[in-house]
Design an enzyme around this catalytic site. Structure first.
Site, PDB file in Angstrom:
ATOM      1  N   LYS A 146      34.826 103.112  24.580  1.00  0.00           N
ATOM      2  CA  LYS A 146      34.981 101.819  25.256  1.00  0.00           C
ATOM      3  C   LYS A 146      35.934 100.896  24.494  1.00  0.00           C
ATOM      4  O   LYS A 146      36.552 100.017  25.076  1.00  0.00           O
ATOM      5  CB  LYS A 146      33.624 101.166  25.459  1.00  0.00           C
ATOM      6  CG  LYS A 146      32.776 101.942  26.472  1.00  0.00           C
ATOM      7  CD  LYS A 146      31.474 101.259  26.808  1.00  0.00           C
ATOM      8  CE  LYS A 146      30.756 101.978  27.940  1.00  0.00           C
ATOM      9  NZ  LYS A 146      30.221 103.287  27.531  1.00  0.00           N
TER      10      LYS A 146
HETATM   11  C1  LIG Z   1      30.058 104.389  28.519  1.00  0.00           C
HETATM   12  C2  LIG Z   1      29.946 105.761  27.950  1.00  0.00           C
HETATM   13  C3  LIG Z   1      30.041 106.932  28.759  1.00  0.00           C
HETATM   14  C4  LIG Z   1      30.182 106.871  30.266  1.00  0.00           C
HETATM   15  O1  LIG Z   1      31.440 106.430  30.695  1.00  0.00           O
HETATM   16  P1  LIG Z   1      31.699 105.958  32.206  1.00  0.00           P
HETATM   17  O2  LIG Z   1      33.049 105.388  32.238  1.00  0.00           O
HETATM   18  O3  LIG Z   1      30.618 104.919  32.476  1.00  0.00           O
HETATM   19  O4  LIG Z   1      31.531 107.141  33.100  1.00  0.00           O
HETATM   20  C5  LIG Z   1      30.016 108.165  28.128  1.00  0.00           C
HETATM   21  N1  LIG Z   1      29.852 108.272  26.783  1.00  0.00           N
HETATM   22  C6  LIG Z   1      29.736 107.177  25.989  1.00  0.00           C
HETATM   23  C7  LIG Z   1      29.540 107.370  24.523  1.00  0.00           C
HETATM   24  C8  LIG Z   1      29.782 105.884  26.523  1.00  0.00           C
HETATM   25  O5  LIG Z   1      29.668 104.807  25.712  1.00  0.00           O
END
Ligand SMILES: *Cc1c(COP(=O)(O)O)cnc(C)c1O
Length: 475
Positions: free
Chosen positions: A115
């Site tokens: 993120k």
């Molecule tokens: C947010 C997150 C996901 C999922 O990603 P999306 O874009 O919501 O599908 C997967 N792995 C981790 C570690 C995350 O923080």
């Protein structure tokens, strides 16, 4: 380029500029924003980006989406700043796991989850836009773990925003809590709520619903439906694909999926002309997407806690963006479908829409026991530690290669650093992973937090006293 809402069914839908899309997040009609067309790069343009630094690939791919908002020189400066703080000069390095199977490491940002790749840029774009408009916002959010710290790191020390993140006291890991409470910036506020994650979310919703409070503090959110996050996430797909032989050959990707944002970004990169082969969705036991692509039924079930909590999602909000294209960009049909989904618990999709969706994505799901098995296997075979989210991805990639192999390399995304989930790793391999150097003293840093009751009045009062005063907002 302009943007439209996925729920705007008028024959002449409202045309929205990028900066407005960035600051609004959600459209006023409850829909999500999408560009009116996909910019695309020719084979020669992709080829020219091979071997170029991450920031250069990013500038080339993001610029067409910004319209008049930023000059390309300014964009490049901001991008260079954004990724300078990452702890690997390659930003998103690849590592070979098996013949034809690669891991793309997306945990080199400040909070060790993918993120950061988008939020670090979005925080800077917010600041840039708000400073120009002489405005400021108060960002509020609830977190069950990863999102809160990534948002805090994106907003800390920015002149135009304060951030208040609510977390359920005693129900997140010590690493996750400390990533929020040890940030010493004056505009950052981590709040422990005496309650559950749902209580925290309800408090945030109640504050957004409180019109006078919302207006007085210019409440805003940096949630996963923000279009700027999706665009920014297209970059690492191209960067990895070009390193492995694109555009001369197609590259497949497997994506650990929750809200469908990350895998949707891969779809956008493909629409921009990047030769992506198979796109594989990997889910944990919260498998609504896998059931949709495999059985054709998108039906809601209660969320079950798993070892990969950031994928414990039933309503994948970004799916609405795909639905908009499947329904021929008909905003009225999307708005109707979303209302029915909420009311009846099943997404209305026709047989031809489903067939179209299946041409674009394949999906697999794995439970906690299989996740632990995959962490153990990759550690034993390659000496590589996978966090539980990334392990779900690698398990899906292996399954897919075994049944559909031979179409070129497959890249599986490592979405978090294993040290964020030490208990699961220790259970799988008997070793506790170490935090990377920039966080090695995290457990000794002083914490700064406040404990508040599960009460809207108490939280509003706290924010009211702590948020810096608003200046005039021009727009
Ligand atoms: C947010 C997150 C996901 C999922 O990603 P999306 O874009 O919501 O599908 C997967 N792995 C981790 C570690 C995350 O923080």
């Amino acid at each position: 380029m302009y943007y439209v809402s996925t729920r705007d069914g008028r024959s002449r839908p409202e045309r929205v500029e990028f900066e407005e899309v960035l600051l609004r997040g959600l459209a006023p009609d409850g829909g999500l924003y999408l560009p009116n067309q996909w910019p695309s790069l020719s084979e020669n343009e992709w080829r020219a980006l091979r071997g170029r630094p991450y920031v250069e690939v990013a500038a080339r791919m993001i610029a067409p989406f910004l319209g008049e908002t930023l000059s390309s020189a300014r964009l490049t400066t901001i991008l260079a700043e954004t990724y300078a703080g990452f702890d690997d000069a390659r930003v998103a390095p690849l590592r070979e796991l098996a013949s034809g199977l690669w891991l793309l490491e997306l945990f080199h940002g400040p909070t060790l989850a993918f993120k950061d790749y988008a939020l670090q840029l979005v925080g800077r774009l917010f600041d840039e836009a708000l400073t120009r408009r002489r405005g400021r916002v108060t960002i509020i959010g609830a977190t069950s773990g990863d999102t809160g710290s990534a948002a805090i790191e994106a907003i800390r020390d920015r002149a135009a925003a304060d951030i208040f993140i609510l977390y359920p006291e005693g129900r997140i890991s010590a690493v996750q809590r400390r990533q929020m409470t040890t940030v010493p910036s004056a505009n950052v506020h981590a709040i422990a709520i005496a309650g559950s994650f749902d209580d925290c979310q309800d408090l945030v919703k109640a504050m957004f619903a409180d019109g006078p409070f919302r207006a007085a503090h210019h409440l805003s959110a940096v949630n996963s439906i923000n279009w700027a996050r999706i665009v920014t996430q297209t970059v690492y797909y191209a960067y990895a694909a070009l390193a492995l032989g694109a555009p001369n050959k197609p590259i497949g990707f497997t994506v650990p999926t929750g809200n469908f944002g990350n895998v949707y970004a891969a779809h956008v990169a493909r629409m921009m002309g990047l030769p992506i082969g198979d796109l594989v969705i990997a889910t944990n036991q919260n498998d609504i997407l896998a059931r949709f692509f495999n059985d054709g039924a998108m039906s809601l079930r209660p969320v079950e806690p798993s070892l990969s909590p950031s994928m414990d999602v039933q309503v994948s909000s970004n799916f609405e963006r795909l639905l908009y294209d499947l329904k021929g960009r008909d905003g009225t049909a999307v708005a109707d479908a979303m209302v029915r989904f909420r009311k009846e618990g099943t997404m209305p999709v026709t047989a031809s829409e489903l067939a179209e969706a299946r041409k674009l994505f394949t999906a697999y799901s794995f439970d906690d026991a299989e996740t632990i098995d995959e962490i153990a296997r990759t550690w034993r075979d390659r000496g590589v530690m996978l966090d539980p989210h990334s392990a779900v991805g690698v398990a899906a990639a292996r399954d897919h290669l075994a049944t559909h192999g031979g179409k070129g390399p497959m890249v599986s995304l490592a979405t978090a650093h294993p040290a964020k989930f030490p208990d699961a790793i220790e259970r799988a391999v008997g070793v506790r992973p170490a935090l990377p150097p920039h966080l090695s003293d995290l457990m000794e840093r002083p914490e700064r937090t406040v404990r508040l009751p599960n009460s809207v009045a108490a939280v509003e009062d706290y924010i009211h006293r702590r948020a810096r005063p608003l200046r005039e907002v021009a727009a």
